[in-house]
Design a protein around this motif. Structure first.
Motif, PDB file in Angstrom:
ATOM      1  N   CYS A 159      52.526  98.591  97.316  1.00 17.29           N
ATOM      2  CA  CYS A 159      51.178  98.401  97.875  1.00 17.29           C
ATOM      3  C   CYS A 159      50.155  98.279  96.754  1.00 17.29           C
ATOM      4  O   CYS A 159      49.281  97.398  96.788  1.00 17.29           O
ATOM      5  N   GLU A 163      34.986  95.449  99.573  1.00 19.45           N
ATOM      6  CA  GLU A 163      36.183  95.449 100.405  1.00 19.45           C
ATOM      7  C   GLU A 163      35.834  96.051 101.761  1.00 19.45           C
ATOM      8  O   GLU A 163      35.139  97.060 101.840  1.00 19.45           O
ATOM      9  N   HIS A 170      40.708  97.459 104.504  1.00 19.04           N
ATOM     10  CA  HIS A 170      41.370  98.759 104.598  1.00 19.04           C
ATOM     11  C   HIS A 170      41.235  99.292 106.015  1.00 19.04           C
ATOM     12  O   HIS A 170      40.145  99.268 106.596  1.00 19.04           O
ATOM     13  N   ILE A 229      43.975  87.458 104.019  1.00 19.00           N
ATOM     14  CA  ILE A 229      43.380  88.790 103.865  1.00 19.00           C
ATOM     15  C   ILE A 229      44.503  89.796 103.676  1.00 19.00           C
ATOM     16  O   ILE A 229      45.459  89.824 104.454  1.00 19.00           O
ATOM     17  N   LEU A 230      44.399  90.613 102.652  1.00 22.06           N
ATOM     18  CA  LEU A 230      45.344  91.707 102.451  1.00 22.06           C
ATOM     19  C   LEU A 230      44.819  92.896 103.245  1.00 22.06           C
ATOM     20  O   LEU A 230      43.706  93.369 103.002  1.00 22.06           O
ATOM     21  N   TRP A 258      40.400  88.116  95.917  1.00 22.69           N
ATOM     22  CA  TRP A 258      40.759  87.688  97.257  1.00 22.69           C
ATOM     23  C   TRP A 258      40.341  88.775  98.242  1.00 22.69           C
ATOM     24  O   TRP A 258      40.163  89.932  97.870  1.00 22.69           O
ATOM     25  N   LEU A 289      47.753  95.171  95.910  1.00 16.48           N
ATOM     26  CA  LEU A 289      46.312  95.430  95.897  1.00 16.48           C
ATOM     27  C   LEU A 289      45.711  95.004  94.559  1.00 16.48           C
ATOM     28  O   LEU A 289      44.653  94.370  94.520  1.00 16.48           O
ATOM     29  N   CYS A 317      45.368  96.706 104.097  1.00 13.69           N
ATOM     30  CA  CYS A 317      46.010  97.951 103.662  1.00 13.69           C
ATOM     31  C   CYS A 317      45.879  98.965 104.796  1.00 13.69           C
ATOM     32  O   CYS A 317      44.780  99.445 105.070  1.00 13.69           O
ATOM     33  N   TRP A 338      45.464  91.170  94.478  1.00 12.36           N
ATOM     34  CA  TRP A 338      44.340  90.679  95.291  1.00 12.36           C
ATOM     35  C   TRP A 338      43.005  90.966  94.606  1.00 12.36           C
ATOM     36  O   TRP A 338      42.132  90.116  94.578  1.00 12.36           O
ATOM     37  N   ARG A 339      42.875  92.161  94.060  1.00  9.26           N
ATOM     38  CA  ARG A 339      41.612  92.515  93.397  1.00  9.26           C
ATOM     39  C   ARG A 339      41.385  91.676  92.146  1.00  9.26           C
ATOM     40  O   ARG A 339      40.259  91.244  91.882  1.00  9.26           O
ATOM     41  N   VAL A 362      40.140  91.779 100.764  1.00 10.54           N
ATOM     42  CA  VAL A 362      40.924  92.990 101.024  1.00 10.54           C
ATOM     43  C   VAL A 362      40.244  93.761 102.145  1.00 10.54           C
ATOM     44  O   VAL A 362      39.025  93.887 102.183  1.00 10.54           O
ATOM     45  N   CYS A 365      46.751  87.026 107.741  1.00 13.86           N
ATOM     46  CA  CYS A 365      46.667  88.375 107.180  1.00 13.86           C
ATOM     47  C   CYS A 365      48.018  88.841 106.690  1.00 13.86           C
ATOM     48  O   CYS A 365      49.049  88.549 107.290  1.00 13.86           O
TER      49      CYS A 365
END
Length: 187
Positions: free
Chosen positions: A40, A85, A56, A11-12, A52, A44, A14, A47-48, A54, A113
């Protein structure tokens, strides 16, 4: 050991990609914010593009300097969460201060993560430490994190010191390594 990112993508996360941190003249403005922001946004976008997961994080503190009604707490436009997301608002530095975040993290099978974003010395540090104590694995992307200017002293030395502390609780990787190995990631 390398795992295919397509089979089990991390998991990204942000952290606090809010306008407040990039507005000149603000108390919490980040030095060299452009470089960290660009990294960043690159991660992002990766991932988008691959669909995958994401997540926030947005700090909603109850302090005199923090006005949640202000437009300064808005997301940076390019980093604004998209449909699908996850978003979590947290009152204290750690994302684990949000009960929804705790519930989510305790219900996923493999907690891996990648942390990027702002408030390195608050949200990222506190979340990595809390996650470590819950046996969650965090990776921090060293050139995709930033923190506000310290009250005194050298900002770069302060940032490096915070990253060194985080290294006790999470692994530190450069964004270039993560982007270059987008098909596999060290676990």
């Amino acid at each position: 050991m390398l795992a295919s990112i397509h089979d089990d993508p991390p998991i990204l996360i942000c952290a606090d990609l809010q306008v407040e941190y990039l507005t000149p003249g603000r108390r919490h403005v980040i030095l060299d914010g452009e470089a960290a922001t660009m990294r960043c946004l690159e991660l992002l976008a990766l991932w988008r593009a691959n669909l995958w997961p994401v997540m926030h994080l947005k700090r909603i503190a109850q302090a005199a300097w923090f006005n949640p009604a202000s437009r300064l707490t808005d997301w940076i436009p390019e980093a604004k969460p998209q449909p699908g997301e996850m978003t979590f608002e947290h009152p204290l530095p750690s994302a684990y201060s949000a009960s929804r975040f705790v519930d989510y993290m305790s219900n996923i099978r493999s907690v891996r993560c990648i942390l990027i974003g702002f408030s390195l010395d608050e949200t990222i540090l506190a979340t990595a430490v809390d996650g470590f104590h819950r046996s969650h694995r965090y990776q921090v992307i060293g050139d995709a994190v930033a923190c506000r200017q310290p009250a005194t002293g050298d900002a770069a030395a302060y940032r490096d010191a915070v990253v060194n502390v985080i290294a006790n609780f999470a692994t530190i990787h450069p964004s270039a390594e993560l982007i270059r190995t987008s098909g596999a990631i060290a676990v």
